[in-house]
Scaffold this motif. Structure first.
Motif, PDB file in Angstrom:
ATOM      1  N   GLN A 130       0.818  -1.213   0.000  1.00  0.00           N
ATOM      2  CA  GLN A 130       0.000   0.000   0.000  1.00  0.00           C
ATOM      3  C   GLN A 130       0.855   1.269   0.000  1.00  0.00           C
ATOM      4  O   GLN A 130       0.318   2.360   0.228  1.00  0.00           O
ATOM      5  CB  GLN A 130      -0.924  -0.004   1.227  1.00  0.00           C
ATOM      6  N   ALA A 131       2.132   1.146  -0.295  1.00  0.00           N
ATOM      7  CA  ALA A 131       3.023   2.293  -0.084  1.00  0.00           C
ATOM      8  C   ALA A 131       3.978   2.550  -1.234  1.00  0.00           C
ATOM      9  O   ALA A 131       5.076   3.066  -1.022  1.00  0.00           O
ATOM     10  CB  ALA A 131       3.813   2.087   1.212  1.00  0.00           C
ATOM     11  N   HIS A 132       3.587   2.251  -2.471  1.00  0.00           N
ATOM     12  CA  HIS A 132       4.450   2.514  -3.620  1.00  0.00           C
ATOM     13  C   HIS A 132       4.841   3.996  -3.652  1.00  0.00           C
ATOM     14  O   HIS A 132       3.983   4.866  -3.800  1.00  0.00           O
ATOM     15  CB  HIS A 132       3.739   2.189  -4.929  1.00  0.00           C
ATOM     16  N   GLY A 133       6.104   4.284  -3.495  1.00  0.00           N
ATOM     17  CA  GLY A 133       6.584   5.652  -3.614  1.00  0.00           C
ATOM     18  C   GLY A 133       6.692   6.420  -2.318  1.00  0.00           C
ATOM     19  O   GLY A 133       7.251   7.525  -2.307  1.00  0.00           O
ATOM     20  N   ALA A 134       6.179   5.891  -1.224  1.00  0.00           N
ATOM     21  CA  ALA A 134       6.374   6.564   0.062  1.00  0.00           C
ATOM     22  C   ALA A 134       7.869   6.592   0.374  1.00  0.00           C
ATOM     23  O   ALA A 134       8.579   5.613   0.156  1.00  0.00           O
ATOM     24  CB  ALA A 134       5.614   5.843   1.170  1.00  0.00           C
ATOM     25  N   GLN A 135       8.361   7.721   0.883  1.00  0.00           N
ATOM     26  CA  GLN A 135       9.790   7.820   1.149  1.00  0.00           C
ATOM     27  C   GLN A 135      10.073   8.742   2.324  1.00  0.00           C
ATOM     28  O   GLN A 135       9.288   9.627   2.643  1.00  0.00           O
ATOM     29  CB  GLN A 135      10.532   8.306  -0.088  1.00  0.00           C
TER      30      GLN A 135
END
Length: 369
Positions: free
Chosen positions: A161-166
């Motif tokens: 659920q976190a593609h691209g969270a950084q």
């Protein structure tokens, strides 16, 4: 009555890329490889680069990605895997498939993510920790990885659920030993059906997953690695994912803008609707879901439904309450997880919401008093 505001609507996104999809389908009809092949290799290369990872290996779905990651780390046959109990049970099912046992860790009541302090209490007895970046927000990875390293525990990230969270320039999936992604159609990066992948900087782990996803083959029809299975990524899905990857940063920015607006609306009603606590930076939440907590979920659901706003609960049952998982779970007190599961409610937050719909959700939040 006003038009219904759905919790999600994948068809809106697909309509926006309909022409590109038709061109893509034409290439496959003309004879392109349907399973694995160039399209999968191209997507793996693109996704690894996008995620700042050395390697990407595609597979059939996100739960398979977790299972293959556990197997590559040799977390099977009684191994203990630390995980939270409030994230839908996917990691637990993957662990069960490997013959491993979950060791449940409680969550921080505000973030609804793994509490590093509770993980520290069980770290010495675990082999692997599987950290879920639930709803799109990064977990406290610096603390969790530090504790894991001190106890020689391998780290798997569930990034479904976190593609691209950084955070501080490090993306979800790049903090630990291996990161697992789902490309289910509703995900921030979604396929036209199921799909998944792992990312890692460890070439040996990547090679193990490549073999495990195809029967444990070291060469065609030569199965040497135990625990192998058929979990290949279809070439058509890989091409769709390559197309949608080019849009992902913009779509995440749109999700974040909507999520921040809804969070501001929640602030106007105090503790009546409390959103997941934001992170420490402006990039560490990609709002796959906008989840609030409330003391009266039934009243909040009724309030939203009366205003024709779609709602959901992600997730209503803890792993420890699931009959299919009860035979191999180790009971520990999880007071925060239990409290959260009884308080959560999901509100619409997806990129194709229009201004009128966003305003209606904001107004509905503001009128819940």
């Amino acid at each position: 009555m006003s038009e219904f505001v759905p919790l999600n609507d994948v068809s809106r996104d697909l309509r926006s890329i309909e022409s590109a999809l038709q061109d893509l389908f034409s290439r496959f009809v003309a004879g392109r490889s349907l399973v694995m092949g160039e399209a999968v290799e191209a997507f793996e290369s693109r996704f690894a680069k996008w995620n700042d990872s050395e390697c990407c290996v595609g597979c059939a779905n996100g739960t398979d990605a977790l299972e293959l990651a556990f197997r590559a780390l040799k977390a099977n046959d009684g191994a203990k895997i630390a995980m939270t109990a409030n994230a839908g049970g996917y990691a637990a099912h993957a662990a069960a498939a490997c013959g491993a046992n979950p060791v449940y860790v409680d969550v921080d009541p505000d973030t609804m993510l793994m509490d590093p302090r509770d993980f520290e209490r069980v770290a010495a007895e675990t082999d692997v920790v599987c950290v879920t970046h639930l709803y799109g927000r990064l977990a406290a990875m610096d603390a969790i990885v530090s504790i894991a390293r001190a106890h020689n525990v391998r780290v798997v990230e569930d990034c479904a659920q976190a593609h691209g969270a950084q955070r501080n320039g490090v993306k979800a999936g790049a903090f630990g030993d291996i990161g697992c992604f789902s490309f289910y159609p509703t995900k921030n990066l979604g396929a036209l059906g199921d799909g998944g992948a792992i990312v890692t900087d460890d070439q040996d782990l990547a090679n193990a997953v490549r073999r495990l996803r195809q029967y444990g083959w070291t060469d065609r029809f030569r199965a040497e690695l135990p625990g192998g299975r058929n979990s290949r990524l279809d070439a058509l899905q890989a091409d769709v994912l390559s197309l949608r990857l080019t849009q992902l940063n913009d779509r995440n920015a749109r999700r974040r803008a909507i999520g921040l607006r809804l969070a501001a609306a929640c602030a106007s009603v105090g503790r009546r609707l409390s959103p997941q606590r934001p992170g420490t930076g402006d990039q560490d939440h990609v709002y796959h879901l906008f989840v609030v907590q409330t003391d009266d979920r039934e009243a909040a659901q009724a309030h939203m439904k009366e205003r024709n706003i779609g709602v959901g609960v992600h997730y209503p049952h803890l792993d420890i309450a699931q009959p299919a998982l009860s035979t191999f779970t180790e009971e520990r007190p999880l007071p925060n997880s239990l409290a959260v599961s009884n308080r959560i409610l999901t509100l619409p937050c997806f990129p194709e919401l229009d201004e009128t719909e966003i305003q209606r959700v904001e107004d509905s939040i503001g009128s819940f008093r």
